[in-house]
Design a protein around this motif. Structure first.
Motif, mmCIF file in Angstrom:
data_model
loop_
_atom_site.group_PDB
_atom_site.id
_atom_site.type_symbol
_atom_site.label_atom_id
_atom_site.label_comp_id
_atom_site.label_asym_id
_atom_site.label_seq_id
_atom_site.Cartn_x
_atom_site.Cartn_y
_atom_site.Cartn_z
ATOM 1 N N ARG A 133 8.430 7.387 -3.725
ATOM 2 C CA ARG A 133 8.054 7.123 -2.342
ATOM 3 C C ARG A 133 6.976 8.113 -1.877
ATOM 4 O O ARG A 133 5.999 7.729 -1.247
ATOM 5 C CB ARG A 133 9.277 7.214 -1.425
ATOM 6 C CG ARG A 133 8.983 6.806 0.005
ATOM 7 C CD ARG A 133 10.187 7.050 0.880
ATOM 8 N NE ARG A 133 11.342 6.237 0.498
ATOM 9 C CZ ARG A 133 11.522 4.977 0.880
ATOM 10 N NH1 ARG A 133 10.639 4.392 1.653
ATOM 11 N NH2 ARG A 133 12.591 4.315 0.507
ATOM 12 N N TYR A 134 7.177 9.350 -2.259
ATOM 13 C CA TYR A 134 6.211 10.386 -1.900
ATOM 14 C C TYR A 134 4.829 10.058 -2.466
ATOM 15 O O TYR A 134 3.824 10.117 -1.768
ATOM 16 C CB TYR A 134 6.702 11.740 -2.419
ATOM 17 C CG TYR A 134 5.677 12.856 -2.354
ATOM 18 C CD1 TYR A 134 5.499 13.594 -1.193
ATOM 19 C CD2 TYR A 134 4.906 13.164 -3.467
ATOM 20 C CE1 TYR A 134 4.571 14.615 -1.138
ATOM 21 C CE2 TYR A 134 3.968 14.187 -3.422
ATOM 22 C CZ TYR A 134 3.804 14.910 -2.272
ATOM 23 O OH TYR A 134 2.870 15.909 -2.226
ATOM 24 N N ASP A 164 3.439 6.970 -0.743
ATOM 25 C CA ASP A 164 3.027 7.328 0.616
ATOM 26 C C ASP A 164 1.702 8.063 0.596
ATOM 27 O O ASP A 164 0.867 7.910 1.478
ATOM 28 C CB ASP A 164 4.069 8.242 1.277
ATOM 29 C CG ASP A 164 5.217 7.440 1.867
ATOM 30 O OD1 ASP A 164 5.105 6.198 1.881
ATOM 31 O OD2 ASP A 164 6.206 8.048 2.285
ATOM 32 N N LYS A 165 1.535 8.864 -0.425
ATOM 33 C CA LYS A 165 0.311 9.644 -0.544
ATOM 34 C C LYS A 165 -0.908 8.721 -0.649
ATOM 35 O O LYS A 165 -1.992 9.044 -0.199
ATOM 36 C CB LYS A 165 0.404 10.529 -1.787
ATOM 37 C CG LYS A 165 -0.324 11.835 -1.626
ATOM 38 C CD LYS A 165 0.057 12.803 -2.710
ATOM 39 C CE LYS A 165 -0.925 13.960 -2.669
ATOM 40 N NZ LYS A 165 -0.578 14.999 -3.646
ATOM 41 N N HIS A 201 -1.117 5.907 0.858
ATOM 42 C CA HIS A 201 -1.358 5.354 2.191
ATOM 43 C C HIS A 201 -2.218 6.294 3.018
ATOM 44 O O HIS A 201 -2.975 5.862 3.865
ATOM 45 C CB HIS A 201 -0.034 5.116 2.930
ATOM 46 C CG HIS A 201 0.752 3.991 2.380
ATOM 47 N ND1 HIS A 201 1.023 2.863 3.096
ATOM 48 C CD2 HIS A 201 1.303 3.815 1.169
ATOM 49 C CE1 HIS A 201 1.721 2.036 2.345
ATOM 50 N NE2 HIS A 201 1.905 2.595 1.172
ATOM 51 N N ARG A 202 -2.053 7.569 2.746
ATOM 52 C CA ARG A 202 -2.912 8.529 3.454
ATOM 53 C C ARG A 202 -4.278 8.502 2.793
ATOM 54 O O ARG A 202 -4.511 7.798 1.835
ATOM 55 C CB ARG A 202 -2.304 9.929 3.375
ATOM 56 C CG ARG A 202 -0.901 9.993 3.996
ATOM 57 C CD ARG A 202 -0.448 11.419 4.191
ATOM 58 N NE ARG A 202 -0.213 12.119 2.940
ATOM 59 C CZ ARG A 202 0.979 12.172 2.328
ATOM 60 N NH1 ARG A 202 2.023 11.542 2.841
ATOM 61 N NH2 ARG A 202 1.122 12.844 1.214
ATOM 62 N N HIS A 220 -0.822 -1.622 1.232
ATOM 63 C CA HIS A 220 0.425 -1.914 1.906
ATOM 64 C C HIS A 220 1.371 -2.613 0.956
ATOM 65 O O HIS A 220 1.052 -3.665 0.426
ATOM 66 C CB HIS A 220 0.123 -2.789 3.120
ATOM 67 C CG HIS A 220 1.327 -3.120 3.902
ATOM 68 N ND1 HIS A 220 2.107 -2.159 4.493
ATOM 69 C CD2 HIS A 220 1.900 -4.311 4.180
ATOM 70 C CE1 HIS A 220 3.125 -2.751 5.107
ATOM 71 N NE2 HIS A 220 3.017 -4.059 4.931
ATOM 72 N N GLY A 256 8.815 1.055 -1.592
ATOM 73 C CA GLY A 256 7.789 0.296 -0.887
ATOM 74 C C GLY A 256 6.989 -0.686 -1.718
ATOM 75 O O GLY A 256 6.041 -1.292 -1.221
#
Ligand code: ADP
Ligand code: MG
Length: 364
Positions: free
Chosen positions: A88-89, A92-93, A95-96, A103, A131
């Motif tokens: 997840r980390y 998520d990274k 997404h930044r 997405h 995700g």
């Protein structure tokens, strides 16, 4: 950054969930993440304090209640919750930074050969909970072979040896499937441990794991100093013997001590484990059907994973198997580039993927 909008919206991600390193490939962008598979956990609160690069820096330097966990040490999803958080980390990274529009991606994950259905399901669930919209699994040796540019779908044998941190995987592939294989828990981590044991037994020196790894990657070799008959026919190691200070704590005085060690020392330290790897490659060759052996004589045994970079290992394997051996280009990224190639050509390569364990309608 001037990127065509559509390609930024690409949803496809390839992941090499390695025991030592996690790499993420984003279709159209290349390798975006390359970090250690390490998670720092506070044992008192069970909170995750750091992941990846930052967590690795904490290894061996933390107060006792903080532990650095490598959730995939054995090459499987052994620590499900932590693996999920790590995934997840990393997702998520993406997404930044430049990858905001990414997405709920489609994800291809490389997992070790021979994991059980339960473990496969765990990997799929971890990715989904982290995700991913759709999850496809591929066996790492298959991904490595594809990443190394080998033709895995032809009626021709190819052979790959992937030497990672926790596991070494040996596979012969033909017609999109694995024909012969071996998976052993002797790989880079074991070599580090060997160096620690050697320093203690030979020099009364207590070494940290990172120091051992640095010695291995800087001056380690698989051949130097071995008696010629142990290596095979006519081998004269053609490597310079290098040396380097080895720093640790003297087990007698309890004080810091420095000893100059050579690549000969390291090859002596690692010899047993290297022999195990080499012998398992040989055993795999021995059980491979002769027609495929003839094919592999052409393409050569291909080495991938960080362990492929150990000086002289290619030579050792060539001597023992009597086969040509080559190191894949950039062996630390071979698997993730393989998952990337699968994403680029999912229709053609679908047959090399593992069957799904999660039967979800949207997965049609
Ligand atoms: P995994 O796929 O299990 O995450 P990697 O393919 O990323 O593993 O390889 C990591 C291993 O490769 C580590 O044990 C590391 O010490 C080793 N390694 C990296 N570079 C070298 C080198 N130059 N010589 C020997 N071993 C190396
Ligand atoms: Mg790997």
């Amino acid at each position: 950054m001037k990127l065509p909008l559509l390609s930024v919206f690409t949803h496809d991600v390839g992941i090499d969930l390695g025991t030592a390193n996690t790499l993420v490939y984003v279709r159209g962008h290349g390798i975006i993440i390359n970090e250690p598979s390490v998670v720092a956990v506070d044992q008192r609160t069970r909170a995750i304090l750091a992941i990846g690069e930052e967590a690795k820096r904490m290894v061996g330097r933390t107060p006792s209640h903080i532990v650095a966990v490598r959730p995939l040490t054995e090459g499987v999803v052994s620590n499900f919750e932590v693996t999920e958080q790590m995934l997840r980390y990393f997702l998520d990274k993406l997404h930044r930074g430049a990858f905001k529009p990414l997405h709920r991606p489609r994800v291809v994950i490389g997992i070790p050969y021979g994991v059980t259905e339960v473990e496969r399901r765990a990997a799929e669930e971890a990715a989904q909970n982290a995700g991913a919209r759709e999850v496809y699994l591929i066996e790492e040796p298959m991904a490595a072979a594809i990443g190394a540019g080998l033709e895995v779908q032809e009626a021709k044998g190819v052979m790959i040896v992937d030497i990672g941190g926790g596991t070494t995987e040996v596979a012969v592939i033909s017609l999109g499937g694995i024909v012969a294989s071996r998976s052993l828990r002797v790989a880079g981590d074991k070599l580090n441990q060997d160096i620690i044991t050697y320093a203690r037994e030979r020099f009364n020196l207590l070494l940290g794991e990172r120091t051992a790894e640095e010695l291995k990657t800087s001056i380690g070799t698989a051949t130097a100093g071995l008696p010629v008959e142990a290596v095979g026919r006519s081998v004269v190691p053609n490597y310079d013997v290098l040396s380097m200070p080895m720093r640790g704590r003297d087990l007698v005085t309890g004080l810091p001590k420095e000893i100059i060690v050579t690549s000969e020392h390291l090859s002596e330290a690692m010899q047993k484990s290297i022999n195990v790897i080499v012998e398992q490659v040989k055993a795999t060759v021995e059980e491979t059907p002769p027609e495929l052996i003839a094919d592999i004589m052409d393409s050569g045994i291909v080495l991938a994973g960080g362990g492929a970079l150990l000086r002289g290992l290619d030579q050792r394997i060539a001597e023992v198997t009597q086969m040509p051996v080559r190191i894949a280009e950039d062996p630390l990224t071979t698997v993730v580039r393989g998952t990337g190639l699968v994403l680029e050509d999912l229709d053609r390569l679908r047959e090399v993927l593992l069957p799904r364990t999660l039967g979800r309608a949207e997965f049609s």
